[in-house]
Design a protein around this motif. Structure first.
Motif, short mmCIF file in Angstrom:
data_model
loop_
_atom_site.label_atom_id
_atom_site.label_comp_id
_atom_site.label_asym_id
_atom_site.label_seq_id
_atom_site.Cartn_x
_atom_site.Cartn_y
_atom_site.Cartn_z
N LYS A 63 0.86 -1.18 0.00
CA LYS A 63 0.00 0.00 0.00
C LYS A 63 0.90 1.23 0.00
N TYR A 64 0.35 2.37 -0.37
CA TYR A 64 1.14 3.59 -0.53
C TYR A 64 0.41 4.80 0.04
N THR A 65 1.18 5.87 0.33
CA THR A 65 0.57 7.13 0.76
C THR A 65 0.89 8.21 -0.26
N LYS A 66 0.13 9.30 -0.19
CA LYS A 66 0.41 10.45 -1.06
C LYS A 66 1.74 11.09 -0.69
N ASP A 67 2.27 10.79 0.49
CA ASP A 67 3.56 11.31 0.94
C ASP A 67 4.72 10.40 0.55
N HIS A 68 4.44 9.39 -0.28
CA HIS A 68 5.47 8.51 -0.87
C HIS A 68 6.07 7.51 0.12
N GLU A 69 5.27 7.10 1.12
CA GLU A 69 5.67 5.96 1.93
C GLU A 69 4.99 4.71 1.38
N ASP A 107 -0.36 9.45 15.86
CA ASP A 107 -1.53 9.45 15.00
C ASP A 107 -1.11 9.35 13.54
N GLN A 108 -2.03 8.88 12.72
CA GLN A 108 -1.81 8.83 11.28
C GLN A 108 -1.37 10.21 10.79
N GLU A 109 -0.36 10.22 9.93
CA GLU A 109 0.20 11.41 9.29
C GLU A 109 1.05 12.27 10.22
N GLU A 110 1.31 11.83 11.48
CA GLU A 110 2.28 12.53 12.31
C GLU A 110 3.68 12.19 11.82
N VAL A 111 4.62 13.08 12.06
CA VAL A 111 6.01 12.86 11.66
C VAL A 111 6.64 11.83 12.59
N PHE A 112 7.19 10.75 12.00
CA PHE A 112 7.86 9.74 12.81
C PHE A 112 9.38 9.79 12.68
N GLY A 113 9.88 10.58 11.75
CA GLY A 113 11.32 10.69 11.57
C GLY A 113 11.64 11.57 10.38
N PHE A 148 6.14 10.58 7.34
CA PHE A 148 4.81 10.63 7.95
C PHE A 148 4.28 9.23 8.20
N LEU A 149 3.76 9.00 9.40
CA LEU A 149 3.22 7.70 9.76
C LEU A 149 1.96 7.42 8.94
N PRO A 150 1.92 6.30 8.21
CA PRO A 150 0.77 6.04 7.33
C PRO A 150 -0.47 5.56 8.07
N LEU A 151 -0.30 5.04 9.29
CA LEU A 151 -1.41 4.53 10.08
C LEU A 151 -1.17 4.92 11.54
N SER A 152 -2.23 5.13 12.30
CA SER A 152 -2.07 5.40 13.73
C SER A 152 -1.56 4.15 14.43
N GLY A 153 -0.67 4.36 15.39
CA GLY A 153 -0.18 3.21 16.16
C GLY A 153 1.17 3.48 16.79
N GLU A 154 1.79 2.40 17.28
CA GLU A 154 3.06 2.49 18.00
C GLU A 154 4.22 2.07 17.11
N VAL A 155 5.23 2.93 17.05
CA VAL A 155 6.46 2.60 16.35
C VAL A 155 7.21 1.60 17.22
N THR A 156 7.43 0.38 16.71
CA THR A 156 8.01 -0.67 17.55
C THR A 156 9.48 -0.97 17.23
N ILE A 200 -6.40 1.42 6.76
CA ILE A 200 -5.76 0.75 5.62
C ILE A 200 -6.54 1.03 4.34
N GLU A 201 -7.87 1.10 4.46
CA GLU A 201 -8.72 1.35 3.29
C GLU A 201 -8.41 2.68 2.62
N GLY A 202 -7.88 3.65 3.39
CA GLY A 202 -7.58 4.96 2.85
C GLY A 202 -6.22 5.05 2.15
#
Length: 125
Positions: free
Chosen positions: A8-14, A51-57, A69-77, A111-113
């Protein structure tokens, strides 16, 4: 241009690979090509819930620094520690050894988005 159909892909190229309740995340072949030679990848959000789309790095190339940008809300493990010594793996193998983080996502409906390979190809063409 390499755009694997099973991701899957995001508009932010992840790109995102879903494995159960875990997602593996990196940047696309298109993104690494636009950035040029990657010299540093910084992720200081391991063990944080975002949250989804927050900066993770950030990813640093010779001429620019880009937010990730984080593609899905959750915990970076997990952060791909190979990138500390060998950040150019993002350039040479963006969908393999160049992955950036693993995360546990909390909202499966997000994921559907995400974009399919075809929708991402349309976005960048």
């Amino acid at each position: 241009m390499n755009i694997p159909a099973d991701l899957k892909y995001t508009k932010d190229h992840e790109w995102i690979k879903i494995e159960g309740d875990t997602a593996i995340v990196g940047i696309t072949d298109f993104a690494q090509g636009e950035l040029g030679d990657i010299v540093y990848v910084e992720v200081e959000t391991v063990d944080e819930t975002l949250d989804q789309e927050e900066v993770f790095g950030t990813v640093e190339a010779v001429k620019t620094v880009s937010d990730l940008f984080l593609p899905l809300s959750g915990e970076v493990t997990e952060f791909n520690e190979k990138l500390e010594e060998d950040p150019e793996l993002v350039n040479t193998d963006p969908y393999g050894d160049g992955w950036m983080i693993k995360m546990k996502f909390t909202d499966e409906s997000q994921i559907e988005g995400l974009l399919s390979a075809d929708a991402y190809r349309d976005l960048i063409s």
